[in-house]
Design a protein around this motif. Structure first.
Motif, short mmCIF file in Angstrom:
data_model
loop_
_atom_site.label_atom_id
_atom_site.label_comp_id
_atom_site.label_asym_id
_atom_site.label_seq_id
_atom_site.Cartn_x
_atom_site.Cartn_y
_atom_site.Cartn_z
N VAL A 120 68.48 -45.94 -31.14
CA VAL A 120 69.39 -45.87 -32.28
C VAL A 120 70.62 -45.04 -31.90
N LEU A 151 73.71 -41.15 -34.98
CA LEU A 151 74.38 -40.91 -36.26
C LEU A 151 73.43 -40.15 -37.17
N PRO A 152 73.95 -39.19 -37.92
CA PRO A 152 73.07 -38.49 -38.86
C PRO A 152 72.61 -39.47 -39.95
N PRO A 153 71.35 -39.30 -40.41
CA PRO A 153 70.84 -40.23 -41.42
C PRO A 153 71.63 -40.14 -42.73
N VAL A 154 72.20 -38.97 -42.98
CA VAL A 154 72.98 -38.81 -44.21
C VAL A 154 74.38 -38.33 -43.78
#
Lengths: 152, 260
Positions: free
Chosen positions: B250, B253-256
């Protein structure tokens, strides 16, 4: 050989074009334009040197028309030549666009024959970064006698 | 599919036509210097083709290459290719309008007529029965009408074939394709690469340059066929994520999204 005079009219010729090939993605990723800028001109036969580097020395004469333009290696990333700083006694580059487009080129006339190389500074806008990128290495205009006969 | 790599070849057309050779008159680029391409910006480019295996050793996808020729000292390829045709038409329209406006009561001055004659410019034709460019008005390197054979904009070189060991050894399968992309005139050369056999494979690009010659009071595009060489270096490094440098996974990128 002097150019033929037809009806006492000066025949137009091609300008000396200085082309900046820029790898904008690599320059943005590394924040280093010097390693990702390749300068070329159309005057190699006259003895220009430094092809493919940011320190191109272009051989020019008084009265030559110069034209600077840009070829990006990545057509989806914005690259533009935003400024050319050079001694105004030598040349005063002005920005123009190809008619009907917003793609710019710069043009200037060489005002005097040069006895030694005159460095100048190019600035580029890359991608969406608002601060112009300026390479540390300087390209230069050089007269026919400035660097001897080497460098062909 | 892996990202396609573009190989740009910049031709010093003026020198190439004068010396009738591409030796020293081509500059090659790809934007893969960070992956290991060597000689970028020179005539000795070795294009790296990495990422041919997954980390577990299994074969990854093939690589696709595109070749894009450009002429040094010409209108750059960022200007759409139909630009020249558009300029020619716009210029003719202006000339016609001015010609119509000339028919005043005070007669027509020869100065005005000469000025308009210059604006009409010159058309260069293709040689009878030969291959080459279509007839077009001569424009200079900024897109203005010119009648001078010393000022016209060099047409972009045309790739006519790709041959050499890389082709005969079935490493690349080059072909010309049509494209709706107007930047390259709707035509481009591309190849898929067999990435299963690491090694250095040279190839030859055959190009057609165009020289303007005067014959029987006409300007004609004479085609000049030349060839130049480059090579591909296929390596067996595993594919990796360009952002993390690690294996494919993946994106980092941060999930949020960050607050603020």
């Amino acid at each position: 050989m002097p150019p033929k005079n037809r009806q006492s009219e000066r025949r137009p010729t091609r300008p000396v074009t200085i082309t900046a090939v820029v790898d904008p993605v690599a320059a943005l990723a590394s924040e280093n334009l010097d390693d990702n800028l390749y300068l070329y001109d159309t005057n190699r036969a006259a003895g220009s040197t430094g092809f493919g580097t940011p320190a191109l020395h272009s051989r020019v004469r008084k009265g030559d028309t110069l034209l600077w333009n840009v070829i990006p290696l990545e057509c989806e990333t914005y690259v533009a030549l935003t400024d050319i700083e050079i001694d105004p006694r030598i040349a005063e580059p002005t920005r123009k666009v190809y008619p009907g487009t917003d793609i710019a080129f710069w043009t200037a006339e060489v005002k005097q024959d040069l006895t030694e190389p005159v460095p100048y500074r190019l600035s580029f806008l890359l991608g969406t970064v608002s601060t112009p990128f300026t390479p540390t290495a300087r390209p230069a205009l050089a007269g026919p006698a400035a660097e001897g006969k080497e460098g062909r | 599919m892996a990202q396609q790599h573009g190989i740009i070849v910049l031709f010093d057309v003026e020198n190439a036509l004068r010396t009738r050779s591409l030796d020293g008159n081509t500059y090659w680029f790809d934007n893969m210097k960070f992956l290991g391409s060597a000689g970028v910006g020179t005539e000795n480019l070795v294009t790296i083709v990495p990422g041919t295996y997954f980390l577990d050793g299994s074969q990854a996808t093939e690589q696709v290459l595109n070749w894009l020729p450009a002429a040094l000292g010409s209108i750059p390829p960022t200007v759409p290719r139909n630009y020249l045709a558009e300029q020619e038409r716009a210029d003719d329209r202006r000339t016609l309008e001015e010609l119509a406006a000339l028919s005043g009561e005070s007669g027509v001055s020869t100065t005005d007529l000469k000025r308009l004659q210059r604006r009409i410019g010159k058309h260069a034709r293709k040689p009878g029965g030969g291959r080459g460019l279509t007839e077009a008005k001569l424009l200079d390197v900024t897109g203005k009408t010119t009648s001078s054979a010393g000022a016209y904009n060099y047409p972009a070189p045309v790739i006519t074939d790709i041959t050499g060991p890389a082709v005969t050894e079935k490493i690349i399968y080059p072909a010309q394709y049509g494209s709706p992309d107007m930047i390259y005139d709707g035509w481009y050369w591309a190849a898929t690469v067999d990435t299963s056999r690491p090694g250095v494979y040279p190839y030859t690009v055959h190009v057609q340059l165009h020289e303007l010659v005067e014959r029987n009071d006409e300007l004609i595009w004479e085609s000049v066929d030349l060839a130049c060489e480059s090579s591909l270096k296929i390596i067996s490094d595993p594919k990796r994520n360009g952002f993390t440098g690690a294996g494919l996974g993946v994106l980092p990128l941060p999930p949020v999204p960050a607050a603020g």
